[in-house]
Every structure is written in C-alpha cells, then in structure tokens.
Design a protein around this motif. Structure first.
Motif, PDB file in Angstrom:
ATOM      1  N   PRO A 231     -59.242 -56.680  -1.419  1.00  0.00           N
ATOM      2  CA  PRO A 231     -58.495 -55.874  -0.160  1.00  0.00           C
ATOM      3  C   PRO A 231     -58.919 -56.294   1.001  1.00  0.00           C
ATOM      4  CG  PRO A 231     -59.299 -54.527  -2.262  1.00  0.00           C
ATOM      5  CD  PRO A 231     -59.970 -55.636  -2.219  1.00  0.00           C
ATOM      6  N   PRO A 232     -57.814 -56.778   1.668  1.00  0.00           N
ATOM      7  CA  PRO A 232     -57.981 -56.994   3.321  1.00  0.00           C
ATOM      8  C   PRO A 232     -58.454 -55.861   4.172  1.00  0.00           C
ATOM      9  CG  PRO A 232     -55.840 -56.707   2.843  1.00  0.00           C
ATOM     10  CD  PRO A 232     -56.436 -56.881   1.473  1.00  0.00           C
ATOM     11  N   ASP A 233     -59.689 -56.274   4.900  1.00  0.00           N
ATOM     12  CA  ASP A 233     -59.972 -55.185   5.896  1.00  0.00           C
ATOM     13  C   ASP A 233     -58.569 -54.899   6.819  1.00  0.00           C
ATOM     14  OD1 ASP A 233     -60.959 -54.497   8.714  1.00  0.00           O
ATOM     15  OD2 ASP A 233     -62.766 -54.156   7.427  1.00  0.00           O
ATOM     16  N   PRO A 234     -58.204 -53.733   7.181  1.00  0.00           N
ATOM     17  CA  PRO A 234     -57.080 -53.473   7.997  1.00  0.00           C
ATOM     18  C   PRO A 234     -57.162 -54.162   9.183  1.00  0.00           C
ATOM     19  CG  PRO A 234     -57.674 -51.587   6.751  1.00  0.00           C
ATOM     20  CD  PRO A 234     -58.923 -52.373   6.519  1.00  0.00           C
ATOM     21  N   GLN A 235     -58.640 -53.982   9.924  1.00  0.00           N
ATOM     22  CA  GLN A 235     -58.964 -54.375  11.310  1.00  0.00           C
ATOM     23  C   GLN A 235     -58.516 -56.078  11.203  1.00  0.00           C
ATOM     24  OE1 GLN A 235     -58.667 -52.822  13.941  1.00  0.00           O
ATOM     25  NE2 GLN A 235     -59.639 -54.536  15.509  1.00  0.00           N
ATOM     26  N   ILE A 236     -59.122 -56.750  10.353  1.00  0.00           N
ATOM     27  CA  ILE A 236     -58.967 -58.165  10.224  1.00  0.00           C
ATOM     28  C   ILE A 236     -57.583 -58.582   9.980  1.00  0.00           C
ATOM     29  CG2 ILE A 236     -59.784 -60.094   8.957  1.00  0.00           C
ATOM     30  CD1 ILE A 236     -62.443 -58.894   8.410  1.00  0.00           C
ATOM     31  N   GLN A 237     -56.762 -57.805   9.244  1.00  0.00           N
ATOM     32  CA  GLN A 237     -55.308 -58.214   8.877  1.00  0.00           C
ATOM     33  C   GLN A 237     -54.570 -57.867  10.208  1.00  0.00           C
ATOM     34  OE1 GLN A 237     -53.660 -55.772   5.884  1.00  0.00           O
ATOM     35  NE2 GLN A 237     -52.168 -57.370   5.310  1.00  0.00           N
ATOM     36  N   TYR A 238     -54.923 -57.054  10.763  1.00  0.00           N
ATOM     37  CA  TYR A 238     -54.341 -56.742  12.085  1.00  0.00           C
ATOM     38  C   TYR A 238     -54.626 -57.797  13.199  1.00  0.00           C
ATOM     39  CZ  TYR A 238     -53.445 -54.695  16.831  1.00  0.00           C
ATOM     40  OH  TYR A 238     -53.104 -54.556  18.278  1.00  0.00           O
ATOM     41  N   ILE A 239     -55.743 -58.328  13.347  1.00  0.00           N
ATOM     42  CA  ILE A 239     -56.029 -59.452  14.267  1.00  0.00           C
ATOM     43  C   ILE A 239     -55.434 -60.757  13.555  1.00  0.00           C
ATOM     44  CG2 ILE A 239     -57.829 -60.820  15.161  1.00  0.00           C
ATOM     45  CD1 ILE A 239     -59.527 -58.518  14.798  1.00  0.00           C
ATOM     46  N   GLN A 240     -55.437 -61.040  12.428  1.00  0.00           N
ATOM     47  CA  GLN A 240     -54.785 -62.151  11.823  1.00  0.00           C
ATOM     48  C   GLN A 240     -53.300 -62.255  12.090  1.00  0.00           C
ATOM     49  OE1 GLN A 240     -56.265 -63.699   8.097  1.00  0.00           O
ATOM     50  NE2 GLN A 240     -54.196 -63.585   7.204  1.00  0.00           N
ATOM     51  N   GLU A 241     -52.606 -60.923  11.968  1.00  0.00           N
ATOM     52  CA  GLU A 241     -51.191 -60.880  12.051  1.00  0.00           C
ATOM     53  C   GLU A 241     -50.950 -60.927  13.672  1.00  0.00           C
ATOM     54  OE1 GLU A 241     -50.121 -57.007  10.563  1.00  0.00           O
ATOM     55  OE2 GLU A 241     -50.171 -57.968   8.490  1.00  0.00           O
ATOM     56  N   ARG A 242     -51.627 -60.625  14.414  1.00  0.00           N
ATOM     57  CA  ARG A 242     -51.453 -60.660  15.813  1.00  0.00           C
ATOM     58  C   ARG A 242     -51.549 -62.218  16.336  1.00  0.00           C
ATOM     59  NH1 ARG A 242     -54.484 -57.225  20.321  1.00  0.00           N
ATOM     60  NH2 ARG A 242     -52.935 -58.541  21.666  1.00  0.00           N
ATOM     61  N   LEU A 243     -52.593 -63.086  15.877  1.00  0.00           N
ATOM     62  CA  LEU A 243     -52.842 -64.451  16.031  1.00  0.00           C
ATOM     63  C   LEU A 243     -51.505 -65.141  15.578  1.00  0.00           C
ATOM     64  CD1 LEU A 243     -56.660 -64.696  15.151  1.00  0.00           C
ATOM     65  CD2 LEU A 243     -55.425 -65.347  17.368  1.00  0.00           C
ATOM     66  N   GLN A 244     -51.131 -64.852  14.298  1.00  0.00           N
ATOM     67  CA  GLN A 244     -50.077 -65.727  13.742  1.00  0.00           C
ATOM     68  C   GLN A 244     -48.589 -65.503  14.489  1.00  0.00           C
ATOM     69  OE1 GLN A 244     -51.091 -65.800   8.856  1.00  0.00           O
ATOM     70  NE2 GLN A 244     -49.959 -64.259   9.667  1.00  0.00           N
ATOM     71  N   GLY A 245     -48.497 -63.981  15.127  1.00  0.00           N
ATOM     72  CA  GLY A 245     -47.340 -63.857  15.969  1.00  0.00           C
ATOM     73  C   GLY A 245     -47.637 -64.558  17.470  1.00  0.00           C
ATOM     74  N   ALA A 246     -48.671 -64.622  17.678  1.00  0.00           N
ATOM     75  CA  ALA A 246     -48.786 -65.413  18.945  1.00  0.00           C
ATOM     76  C   ALA A 246     -48.526 -66.942  19.039  1.00  0.00           C
ATOM     77  CB  ALA A 246     -50.039 -65.106  19.734  1.00  0.00           C
ATOM     78  N   LEU A 247     -49.049 -67.559  17.829  1.00  0.00           N
ATOM     79  CA  LEU A 247     -49.036 -69.005  17.652  1.00  0.00           C
ATOM     80  C   LEU A 247     -47.844 -69.342  16.719  1.00  0.00           C
ATOM     81  CD1 LEU A 247     -52.841 -69.531  16.885  1.00  0.00           C
ATOM     82  CD2 LEU A 247     -51.642 -69.786  18.989  1.00  0.00           C
ATOM     83  N   LYS A 248     -47.158 -68.437  16.103  1.00  0.00           N
ATOM     84  CA  LYS A 248     -46.002 -68.682  15.382  1.00  0.00           C
ATOM     85  C   LYS A 248     -46.329 -69.619  14.269  1.00  0.00           C
ATOM     86  CE  LYS A 248     -42.862 -67.467  18.836  1.00  0.00           C
ATOM     87  NZ  LYS A 248     -43.555 -66.695  19.602  1.00  0.00           N
ATOM     88  N   THR A 249     -47.489 -69.586  13.629  1.00  0.00           N
ATOM     89  CA  THR A 249     -47.866 -70.487  12.534  1.00  0.00           C
ATOM     90  C   THR A 249     -48.716 -69.587  11.544  1.00  0.00           C
ATOM     91  OG1 THR A 249     -48.448 -72.596  11.879  1.00  0.00           O
ATOM     92  CG2 THR A 249     -49.782 -71.626  13.667  1.00  0.00           C
ATOM     93  N   ARG A 250     -49.011 -70.058  10.468  1.00  0.00           N
ATOM     94  CA  ARG A 250     -50.090 -69.179   9.818  1.00  0.00           C
ATOM     95  C   ARG A 250     -51.595 -69.734  10.255  1.00  0.00           C
ATOM     96  NH1 ARG A 250     -52.386 -71.728   3.944  1.00  0.00           N
ATOM     97  NH2 ARG A 250     -53.889 -69.803   3.358  1.00  0.00           N
TER      98      ARG A 250
END
Length: 285
Positions: A231-250
């Motif tokens: 199960p993903p850590d909520p904080q890590i998942q949040y950071i990962q989603e922010r990075l993906q949103g900023a960079l517009k890639t996986r």
C-alpha cells in the motif's frame, strides 16, 4: 496529388542560386573541384549516375553546379555533386559553375536540402546530417527543422534511428528495410532483441505493422513481472502526484530503508526529453 515541397528550398538558403545569369557562370576545370566535405550522402546509385552521364554526353550540363573557392585556389562543391560525378563519367574536363562565398554551415545545409528535395538521401544519412548540424553548429532540433524545411517531430524521429544497432542502421542505408521498419524495431528496446527481430524481418519480409506487433511482444517478454505492491504511503503518493502534475509525465519515487532514494522521470520521445530539459533547466536570458 502534387508533391509537397520543402518549407525552405535552395533558393531560400542561397538566394543567388535562384538567379544564375550567364555572366555569373564560369567554366572550371573538373580537376580543380573537390567534393563537398559536408556532403551527407555516402551512396550514389551507379545506374542513375550512368544515366545522367549519358544525358550529359548528349546534351551537356544544363544546370551549373555551385562551388566555393578555397584558400588554396581550388574549389569545393556546394550543390551539384551528383552532376559533377556524372560529368566526370561522361569524360568532361570542364564544367559550368557559379562561385559563391559560403560558410561551412551553409554547405552542410544546402547539401541536405538538395538531397532531400531529390529524395536522394537515406534516412540514416539524413539523421547523421541533422546530428552533425546540432553538434558542430550548436543548433537545436527546432532550428535544424527550420533550416531544412522539416517539422521538429520529423527531426526527432530521424535522430532516434541513430540509436539502432550499427548492423540495423547499415541495413536501413542499403534499403533492406524501410524507415518505418526502423522505428518499429525501436519498440523492442534492447539491442539484442532488436537484432534478433531485424533478422526475422529480413528473412520473412515482414511488413511494418507485423514488425510493430513482434517488437511489442518482444518488449513484453523481457519485462520482469512486477512484484506485489505494498500500500502506498499517502505522503509519498501525494509528492509523486505533484511531480507528475508539474512535469506532465510519469514519475516514480524509490526509497531505501535509510530514507534516501531516487526519482525516476519517464519520457517517451526526444521531443519530450527536450521539453523536460527546458522545464527543469530553463535557459538564461
């Protein structure tokens, strides 16, 4: 359907070449003319060359070649190397030419455009020429595209062919496979898988679509099965989603037990890599 012309032709790169008057043309000794050192074309069809030589024997050289004078008093071909070679075959000792001062970059650009307009250049030759323009003259893909009348995507796709194994590049230059086959083979990703598939494509005469299907299957076959995900850590998942949103890639985050880790940023084309570079490392000024 009419053939689509290049966005930038020889007349735009060298305006003087579009208005050659008889007074500007000189008869130059062929022995004093050197090949274009920036000529991207390495293969000249001997049959087509002999046909042109026969035409020259009968009618002469109808269009002057373009040359530049060197410091040693000799000349280098800027445009018209095929005509020069055919004139030599035809036994001529002199050839009509227009002398023009031009830079090394112009010589390379004109040679590329001349060959592209005649469709006399292989995809690998074109890709190597584009790469040379970027490496030697510091041009971006966008600038190369503007100079030779192509889209940036076309330049990026051409450059990707240089990632193919050497044997496959040579096969593409010989015309054993098409540019479409080359791009399809890239889908197999690993060089050993590409080489195996290339051998199959040649022996079976596979179409581009069949090659794509086999390349995708080869890529899936060598991909390791994913381990069961915790199960993903909520904080890590949040950071990962922010990075993906900023960079517009996986983006993937990887952590060690010590708390250290790494960030993986995925891209799927050279265009996308350049976009990420511009985003992460903005140019000054």
């Amino acid at each position: 359907m009419a053939k689509r012309g290049l966005g930038r032709g020889l007349a735009m790169l060298l305006p003087e070449a579009a208005e050659i008057s008889q007074g500007q043309v000189r008869e130059i000794d062929i022995a004093a003319i050197l090949p274009n050192p920036y000529q991207p074309r390495t293969l000249f069809d001997p049959v087509a060359l002999e046909e042109l030589a026969q035409s020259i024997r009968e009618h002469g050289v109808l269009q002057p070649i373009l040359v530049r004078e060197t410091d040693s008093g000799k000349f280098e071909v800027v445009a018209g190397e095929r005509r020069l070679r055919a004139a030599q075959r035809a036994g001529l000792t002199r050839i009509p030419a227009m002398v023009r001062a031009c830079s090394e970059r112009e010589m390379l650009e004109v040679a590329i455009v001349e060959n592209l307009q005649r469709e006399d250049i292989t995809p690998i030759e074109a890709a190597k020429a584009y790469f040379r323009m970027m490496r030697e003259f510091g041009l971006t893909q966008e600038q190369v595209a503007q100079r030779v009348g192509k889209t940036r995507t076309a330049i990026a796709n051409a450059l990707r062919l240089l990632q193919l194994p050497e044997e496959v590049q040579e096969s593409l230059e010989r015309g054993e496979i098409s540019e479409g086959h080359g791009r399809a083979l890239m889908m197999a990703e690993r060089p050993d898988a590409i080489l195996r598939l290339w051998a199959v494509v040649k022996s079976r005469g596979l179409s581009v679509r069949e090659t794509e299907r086999m390349a995708k299957a080869a890529r899936q076959a060598i991909s390791p099965s994913p381990a069961p995900a915790s199960p993903p850590d909520p904080q890590i998942q949040y950071i990962q989603e922010r990075l993906q949103g900023a960079l517009k890639t996986r983006v993937a985050l990887h952590f060690a037990s010590s708390g250290a880790g790494r960030i993986e940023i995925f891209f799927y084309s050279l265009d996308e890599l350049e976009r990420l570079l511009d985003h992460l490392v903005p140019q000054e000024g």
